[in-house]
Design a protein around this motif. Structure first.
Motif, mmCIF file in Angstrom:
data_model
loop_
_atom_site.group_PDB
_atom_site.id
_atom_site.type_symbol
_atom_site.label_atom_id
_atom_site.label_comp_id
_atom_site.label_asym_id
_atom_site.label_seq_id
_atom_site.Cartn_x
_atom_site.Cartn_y
_atom_site.Cartn_z
ATOM 1 N N PHE A 273 35.802 33.960 50.091
ATOM 2 C CA PHE A 273 37.101 34.187 48.853
ATOM 3 C C PHE A 273 37.702 34.085 48.373
ATOM 4 O O PHE A 273 38.372 33.706 47.503
ATOM 5 N N PHE A 328 43.177 39.754 59.449
ATOM 6 C CA PHE A 328 43.902 40.123 58.674
ATOM 7 C C PHE A 328 44.642 39.618 57.976
ATOM 8 O O PHE A 328 44.802 38.758 56.757
ATOM 9 N N PHE A 331 44.194 36.084 56.250
ATOM 10 C CA PHE A 331 43.328 36.301 54.974
ATOM 11 C C PHE A 331 44.451 36.541 53.665
ATOM 12 O O PHE A 331 43.851 36.743 52.876
ATOM 13 N N TRP A 332 45.207 37.445 54.132
ATOM 14 C CA TRP A 332 46.257 38.365 52.970
ATOM 15 C C TRP A 332 47.022 37.109 52.964
ATOM 16 O O TRP A 332 47.161 36.875 51.792
ATOM 17 N N GLY A 335 45.450 35.350 49.805
ATOM 18 C CA GLY A 335 45.168 35.398 49.006
ATOM 19 C C GLY A 335 46.095 35.326 48.420
ATOM 20 O O GLY A 335 46.988 34.901 47.037
ATOM 21 N N ASP A 509 37.220 46.767 48.072
ATOM 22 C CA ASP A 509 38.521 45.832 48.541
ATOM 23 C C ASP A 509 38.088 44.724 48.772
ATOM 24 O O ASP A 509 37.112 44.336 50.493
ATOM 25 N N TYR A 511 39.226 42.720 50.891
ATOM 26 C CA TYR A 511 39.243 42.092 53.222
ATOM 27 C C TYR A 511 38.684 43.369 53.276
ATOM 28 O O TYR A 511 39.197 42.349 55.046
ATOM 29 N N LEU A 514 36.408 42.136 56.859
ATOM 30 C CA LEU A 514 36.609 41.627 57.505
ATOM 31 C C LEU A 514 36.339 42.464 58.940
ATOM 32 O O LEU A 514 36.397 42.450 59.447
#
Length: 543
Positions: A273, A328, A331-332, A335, A509, A511, A514
């Motif tokens: 990622f 989530f 990972f957000w 990012g 997307d 993400y 996930l």
């Protein structure tokens, strides 16, 4: 049912237990290093053995090769589980570590696809199969060997070093790659230097064999053999022993399915990622994963020790539920810290794609299918890490911040020209596609978020060796715990990079992949809640 196995024939000394833990852990580090070096060097392996003008297809082929090795792990678990229950723990995992080391070194000796064509990826996949077979027998052997030497009140603590060693193998693979990049010029590393980490596995193999040859057989196995209580057919008995089908089901979905998907999401998905759609500097990403992985190793030992007091199921269920809540957001957060400009530009200037048949087919080139013009455009945006929305229209069009982008005819059949043209048009609107080196504070934040993932992994993994050893009768323990562990790790976990990559390629997307982890963990929580015994740890005979 089995009666208690007499474990008093030879009580291991403290010194021997320390040697058992050190040798088993070191062998596990080296063996998982062999397996993970493939994933750590995914980009150069793709260029060497799976070359394609399509970036998405190339990396998916690499992950497919990665998945093939995992796909053969259950077969290795059956084969070496049989040998481990029939012939002994020690000699079985001597064979597995030897096979792994030789297969890994072989990858470093294969000529590239440019030299020998299709034979190169075929040989790579063959060696990945050997690695998968070997790894199918390694974990069960090392975990059982330590568990059967450990006193019951310290079994979680002692076996947690095996789990920490799995992370250690990943950390070692990154450390070796960083050292090679530092010592070998970039052009030379891309040409031949990437082979050095594979060839180094022969040295690691020698060290591991030297340490493991010093070990004696497990006292539990010695007692069973002396009493004539070893199983005649461990595989068949694993499937027919009273209560074992339920235990195998729980071990597969409630334990290993959970721990492996969280583990690979934390480390492999985190690595790909940050290097891929977030476009961070590759060396910086490797340093970040090295630091986070090294620090996270301690979590596994802490959780293993904790499980000796609170039981094995509590950490697993806590970790799985926390993963559902935090996956989530973590990972957000990574990012936003890794490439804040990309996230800001996407929010301020939405990318819209207009056309018909707007769906991606990442394997179109491989199977000789023609992808639609809209699908090609979506694929380019996805590979660039750009989020988009699709609107149905008669003609193909692209807009950024509601400003139209001119699509040139030559982009249709030239993937490189399409990528460069689209990125140049988006760069004029504030999108930054250069390799990112975030500020120091952002880097610290990324490491902290990776440590959150590492803690979630440790909660679901740290006590597992002790738990699986306690779930199954000693006479068929090697087979009974290895089979569900490696089906879960091989298919649910090992196929994660490939499945998540396909989901991202099809949705656009970054993400979306996930959701695969989330779904596997959600099902695993239900199974674990239903099937895992609560309360303090206890041996199989006491269950």
């Amino acid at each position: 049912m089995d009666g208690p196995v007499d474990n008093t024939l030879r009580e291991p000394s403290e010194r021997e237990i320390r040697l058992v833990i050190a040798a088993s852990s070191a062998g596990t580090v080296f063996e998982w290093y062999d397996f993970f070096i493939y994933g750590t060097l995914a980009a150069v392996i793709g260029a060497a053995f799976f070359p394609s003008g399509n970036e998405t297809l190339q990396i998916l082929l690499v992950w497919a090769g990665f998945a093939v090795g995992f796909g053969f792990r259950p077969l290795g678990a059956i084969l070496f589980g049989y040998l481990g229950d029939r012939l002994g723990r020690k000699y079985t995992f001597l064979v597995t570590v030897t096979l792994m080391g030789v297969a890994t070194a072989g990858v470093g000796l294969i000529p590239s696809a440019a030299s020998i064509g299709i034979a190169a990826p075929i040989i790579v996949i063959g060696l990945r199969i050997l690695q998968g077979l070997a790894l199918g027998g390694e974990y069960g052997g090392a975990a059982i060997y330590v568990a059967e030497h450990a006193p019951p009140e310290k079994r979680g603590f002692y076996t947690s070093f095996i789990q920490a060693s799995v992370v250690g193998g990943f950390v070692l693979s990154i450390l070796v790659v960083l050292a090679c990049r530092a010592l070998i010029p970039a052009d030379a590393f891309a040409a031949w230097g990437w082979r050095v980490p594979f060839l180094l596995s022969l040295i690691l193999l020698g060290i591991s064999l030297w340490m493991r040859l010093k070990l004696s057989e497990s006292p539990v196995f010695q007692a069973m053999k002396a009493a004539g209580e070893t199983s005649a057919n461990p595989f068949r008995e694993s499937l027919t022993y009273p209560g074992n089908p339920k235990r195998i089901f729980v071990a597969l979905f409630g334990i290993t399915g959970v721990l492996t998907t969280i583990w690979y999401t934390a480390f492999f998905s985190g690595l790909s990622f940050l290097r891929g759609p977030m476009r961070m500097n590759e060396t910086l990403v490797e340093w970040i994963l090295l630091i986070a992985g090294t620090l996270a190793m301690g979590f596994y030992i802490m959780v293993g020790k904790w499980s000796d007091r609170v039981g094995r199921s509590k950490p697993i269920i806590i970790g799985a539920i926390a993963t559902l809540a935090l996956l989530f957001p973590v990972f957000w957060g990574m990012g936003a810290l890794a490439n804040p400009g990309l996230a800001r530009a996407a929010a301020e200037r939405p990318v819209l794609v207009f056309g018909q048949d707007c769906s991606t087919d990442p394997f179109a080139e491989l199977f000789g299918r023609e992808q639609s013009p809209c699908g090609k455009l979506l694929e380019t945006l996805t590979a660039s890490g750009v989020a988009y929305e699709v609107r149905t229209a008669e003609a193909l069009a692209l807009s950024v911040g509601f400003k139209a982008v001119r699509l040139l005819p030559e982009w249709q059949d030239d993937a490189a020209a399409r990528r460069d043209g689209v990125q140049a048009a988006l760069a004029q609107e504030g999108f930054d596609f250069s390799r990112q080196t975030p500020p120091f504070a952002n880097v610290v934040g990324i490491i902290a978020l990776l440590l959150v993932l590492g803690l979630l992994s440790a909660l679901t993994y740290g006590s597992v060796a002790a738990l699986l050893a306690e779930m199954f009768p000693p006479r068929i323990r090697y087979s009974s715990m290895s089979i569900p562990y490696h089906i879960g790790a091989g298919y649910l976990g090992g196929f994660l990079p490939l499945i998540a990559g396909i989901i991202v390629a099809r949705t656009g997307d970054v993400y979306a992949g996930l959701w695969y982890t989330w779904a596997v963990v959600a099902f695993g929580v239900i199974v674990a809640w239903w099937g895992l015994p609560g309360g303090p740890p206890r041996d199989f005979e006491d269950a």
